[in-house]
Write an enzyme that holds these catalytic residues in place. Structure first.
Site, PDB file in Angstrom:
ATOM      1  N   HIS A 127       6.785  71.772 -28.515  1.00 17.70           N
ATOM      2  CA  HIS A 127       7.602  72.296 -27.414  1.00 17.70           C
ATOM      3  C   HIS A 127       8.371  71.193 -26.710  1.00 17.70           C
ATOM      4  O   HIS A 127       9.398  71.421 -26.093  1.00 17.70           O
ATOM      5  CB  HIS A 127       6.728  72.990 -26.363  1.00 17.70           C
ATOM      6  CG  HIS A 127       5.874  74.086 -26.907  1.00 17.70           C
ATOM      7  ND1 HIS A 127       6.399  75.200 -27.510  1.00 17.70           N
ATOM      8  CD2 HIS A 127       4.532  74.253 -26.938  1.00 17.70           C
ATOM      9  CE1 HIS A 127       5.418  76.002 -27.884  1.00 17.70           C
ATOM     10  NE2 HIS A 127       4.279  75.447 -27.557  1.00 17.70           N
ATOM     11  N   THR A 143       6.471  76.249 -15.969  1.00 17.46           N
ATOM     12  CA  THR A 143       7.670  76.814 -16.598  1.00 17.46           C
ATOM     13  C   THR A 143       7.404  77.202 -18.050  1.00 17.46           C
ATOM     14  O   THR A 143       8.339  77.498 -18.795  1.00 17.46           O
ATOM     15  CB  THR A 143       8.850  75.823 -16.527  1.00 17.46           C
ATOM     16  OG1 THR A 143       8.520  74.684 -17.334  1.00 17.46           O
ATOM     17  CG2 THR A 143       9.139  75.396 -15.108  1.00 17.46           C
TER      18      THR A 143
HETATM   19  O1  1SD Z   1       5.611  72.676 -20.028  1.00 18.33           O
HETATM   20  C1  1SD Z   1       4.467  72.180 -19.401  1.00 18.33           C
HETATM   21  C2  1SD Z   1       3.292  72.414 -20.316  1.00 18.33           C
HETATM   22  O2  1SD Z   1       3.449  71.639 -21.476  1.00 18.33           O
HETATM   23  C3  1SD Z   1       2.066  71.997 -19.690  1.00 18.33           C
HETATM   24  O3  1SD Z   1       2.109  70.611 -19.580  1.00 18.33           O
HETATM   25  C4  1SD Z   1       1.964  72.629 -18.343  1.00 18.33           C
HETATM   26  C5  1SD Z   1       0.810  72.050 -17.597  1.00 18.33           C
HETATM   27  O4  1SD Z   1      -0.375  72.286 -18.239  1.00 18.33           O
HETATM   28  O5  1SD Z   1       3.129  72.379 -17.562  1.00 18.33           O
HETATM   29  C6  1SD Z   1       4.274  72.862 -18.086  1.00 18.33           C
HETATM   30  S1  1SD Z   1       5.548  72.532 -16.903  1.00 18.33           S
HETATM   31  O6  1SD Z   1       5.543  73.596 -15.899  1.00 18.33           O
HETATM   32  O7  1SD Z   1       5.337  71.223 -16.330  1.00 18.33           O
HETATM   33  N1  1SD Z   1       6.934  72.562 -17.618  1.00 18.33           N
HETATM   34 ZN    ZN Z   2       7.910  70.874 -17.875  1.00 14.58          ZN
END
Ligand code: 1SD
Ligand code: ZN
Length: 261
Positions: free
Chosen positions: A65, A199
């Site tokens: 991702h 997100t």
């Molecule tokens: O996209 C990240 C996801 O990979 C994970 O790190 C999560 C936290 O566990 O956070 C999201 S984000 O909201 O920082 N984009």
């Molecule tokens: Zn993020």
């Protein structure tokens, strides 16, 4: 490396809510921050400890991702002040970027997006781990930093770029040395603050967001490395990893604070 969600579903990121109910709720991220509507509020300065090096134990991975740096070092980097309640431990940072300079960031400022956004994810020391913290209000604190493209290399960002050739395929973490403090904008006490969500699924509404208006510069060569060197696999197809950002969510009467010195 398989995942139950992606940025490539036919319905785009809107389809996440069919599997994760929270992705449909009312305090979601990212949002467009309208600076003239933000409420002035002077927060105390941030306190960052052990941010300056990730020397022992930081690992970088293409997780399918994004490219994510896990901070397993000890002592752990911590964040406090800035209006946060207590101390937060930094666990990882990662990036969202587009296939062209016109888009890529998750948050917008006054209707404008940026080519890239970095997130530094922290969880409150009130909780034993991040999985528990993400079920709690204000359990997580994420710092969001925009990047803009110039023709000058950002030497601090080279720590990421140098590793890209070994990160082509998802999985396979490798050691990395970055100076996290130097990846932040110079004045990290000027920021926007609001309550929102992760997100990505499960879209938990547990995040205190800090969004820096001042973008950090990287070169177009550097961002093009990110745009071309990483692969993701979805439905058996291998594609280049780009456009890994979620669409804008409604603000729904939330208060956005502006702490600008
Ligand atoms: O996209 C990240 C996801 O990979 C994970 O790190 C999560 C936290 O566990 O956070 C999201 S984000 O909201 O920082 N984009
Ligand atoms: Zn993020």
């Amino acid at each position: 490396l398989t995942s139950s969600w992606s940025y490539l579903e036919p319905g785009g990121t809107i389809d996440w809510s069919s599997k994760n109910n929270t992705c449909d709720e009312t305090f979601q991220s990212p949002i467009d921050i309208i600076t003239s509507e933000a409420i002035d509020k002077r927060f105390p300065p941030f306190h960052m400890e052990h941010y300056s090096t990730t020397a022992d134990g930081a690992r970088i991975v293409n997780n399918g991702h994004t490219v994510e740096v896990h901070l397993n070092q000890s002592p752990a980097p911590t964040l406090s002040g800035g209006g946060l309640d207590g101390i937060y431990t930094a666990v990882q940072f990662h990036f969202h970027w587009g296939s062209s300079d016109n888009y890529g960031s998750e948050h917008f400022l006054d209707g404008n997006s940026f080519p890239m956004e970095m997130h530094i994810v922290h969880y409150s020391q009130k909780y034993p781990n991040i999985s528990e913290a993400l079920t709690k209000k204000n359990g997580l604190a994420v710092l969001a930093i925009f990047f803009e493209v110039t023709n000058c290399n950002n030497t601090e960002f080279q720590c990421i770029i140098k590793k890209l050739p070994s990160l082509r395929n998802p999985g396979f973490p490798t050691r990395v040395y970055c100076n996290l403090l130097k990846l932040l904008p110079k004045n990290f006490d000027d920021f926007f603050r609001y309550s929102g969500s992760l997100t990505t699924p499960p879209c938990s509404e547990s995040v205190v967001w800090t969004v820096y208006p001042k973008a950090v510069k990287i070169s177009s060569w550097q961002i093009n490395q990110l745009r071309t060197q990483l692969i993701r696999i979805y439905d058996g197809d291998r594609t280049v990893l780009v456009n890994n950002f979620r669409g804008l969510q409604s603000r729904n009467n939330r208060r956005i604070y502006k702490s600008i010195i």
